[in-house]
Enzyme design. Structure first.
Site, PDB file in Angstrom:
ATOM      1  CB  SER A 191      -0.987  -0.050   1.288  1.00 12.27           C
ATOM      2  OG  SER A 191      -2.097   1.033   1.103  1.00 12.27           O
ATOM      3  CD  GLU A 294      -6.025  -3.716  -3.994  1.00  9.62           C
ATOM      4  OE1 GLU A 294      -5.808  -2.391  -3.380  1.00  9.62           O
ATOM      5  OE2 GLU A 294      -5.222  -4.612  -4.106  1.00  9.62           O
ATOM      6  CG  HIS A 324      -5.597  -2.541   0.319  1.00 13.39           C
ATOM      7  ND1 HIS A 324      -5.029  -2.094  -0.842  1.00 13.39           N
ATOM      8  CD2 HIS A 324      -5.019  -1.376   1.398  1.00 13.39           C
ATOM      9  CE1 HIS A 324      -3.967  -1.131  -0.463  1.00 13.39           C
ATOM     10  NE2 HIS A 324      -4.107  -0.662   0.501  1.00 13.39           N
TER      11      HIS A 324
END
Length: 373
Positions: A191, A294, A324
């Site tokens: 991320s 996502e 995610h």
């Protein structure tokens, strides 16, 4: 009088428009969306519902709270994500640079992974991501250094970037037992940490530092301009990012860009914050994982397509219907273990090719009988 006010307002609007165009010059990357990437054939199992329950708990942990209290509640909850999971590694704190070594039994300390955790640059820690770093240490047979970089808003965005750069250069010559040069180096992150990972590779290249042998980015943020289609199209199918960032879909992009500049003190078009917006040439082999449902799906696709067009080897593997960074739920999702097996195969394949390329050529002419005249 009213006419003068109208003229001044119009002039102000034109100035803002001109400043926006000047500061946030964005290249249209929609042509990268034409690349077709396959999605694995799979159906999420029952553990997926338990994961959704965990995500609801994450939201409830900060419900009714505001400001710093809300952020601290989110951080505490994230730090507990890996609790209760059986982990085989030793976790060894390191003061400078700040972080922790993650050491699976019997790992080769000359093989190293720098892991950069996610959490929107404002949450997360080495503790919150121990399920991932434990798996990385085992699958890579390596000592993992999980950097505890400085978070926003207490610190500037660039403070965290500098911490990752410092950790990388330090790790090249230092292992868990002291000074020792690394033989094999991987940079990995998820991320927001995936963004730091990809940005770090470009910085290493541009500064002539020993480059990583490979990189792994899990559901990475690659472009803070939020211009990729899935940033809006996948809001309803992303149970983690959708509820948190979905409201931004109603805000005009220029307003978001100005807000990002104010919060990050870095333009969203700057490659330091948006690796997709920089040069992707001459980068190490990189594996990217992303979920088809996502919001960051097209960020990953665009990065892979642009890197390929500039000659860098990026492999993109897409799972259907996963949350995610599903990798962190190793206790609930078989797909998390599948993903780690995929990472292991990627690294093993990379090393086998390196071995073949560096194998010495054997000249057997001396032992071959010469024909007689």
């Amino acid at each position: 009088m009213m006419l003068w006010i109208a003229v001044l307002l119009l002039a102000l609007v034109l100035m803002v428009i001109a400043a926006t165009a000047l500061l946030f010059r964005t290249e249209d990357l929609s042509h990268l969306d034409s690349t077709d990437y396959p999605v694995r054939e799979a159906t999420p199992n029952d553990g997926h519902q338990q994961v959704l329950g965990r995500l609801r708990e994450l939201g409830e942990a900060s419900r009714g709270l505001k400001g710093k209290a809300r952020l601290m509640a989110l951080r505490r909850h994230m730090d507990g994500l890996s609790e209760g999971i059986t982990l085989a590694s030793e976790f060894r704190h390191n003061d400078e640079p700040r972080g922790e070594w993650v050491l699976a039994p019997g790992v080769d300390s000359r093989r190293r992974v720098l892991y950069i955790h996610g959490g929107a640059w404002a949450a997360g820690s080495p503790r919150s991501h121990r399920a991932i770093t434990d798996a990385f240490s085992r699958l890579a047979n390596a000592a993992v250094f999980a950097v505890d970089y400085r978070l926003m808003p207490e610190h500037r965005y660039m403070d965290g970037v500098r911490d990752c750069r410092k950790a990388y250069t330090w790790m090249l010559d230092n292992g868990p037992d002291g000074h020792e040069r690394a033989d094999f180096v991987v940079v990995a992150g998820d991320s927001a940490g995936g963004s730091h990972t990809l940005g770090l590779l470009a910085w290493v290249r541009d500064n002539g530092i020993r480059q990583a042998d490979a990189a792994v980015a899990l559901s990475p943020s690659t472009d803070l301009t939020l211009t990729a289609p899935s940033n809006r199209d996948n809001i309803q199918t992303d149970p983690l990012l959708g509820p948190v960032f979905g409201g931004l879909a109603k805000v005009p992009l220029p307003v978001i860009w100005w807000g990002t500049l104010a919060a990050f003190r870095v333009s969203p078009t700057n490659p330091v914050a948006s690796p997709l917006r920089g040069s992707l040439a001459n980068l190490p082999p990189t594996l990217i994982h992303v979920s088809a449902s996502e919001m960051l799906l097209d960020n990953a696709r665009r990065y892979a397509a642009k890197a390929a067009s500039e000659g860098s080897k990026v492999t993109l593997h897409t799972w259907p219907g996963m949350v995610h960074v599903w990798h962190i739920f190793t206790d609930l999702l078989p797909e998390a273990n599948d993903a780690f097996e995929d990472i292991q195969a990627f690294l093993e394949d990379l090393e086998s090719h390196r071995t073949e390329q560096t194998a010495p050529c054997v000249d057997d002419s001396a032992s071959t009988p010469r024909p007689t005249a």
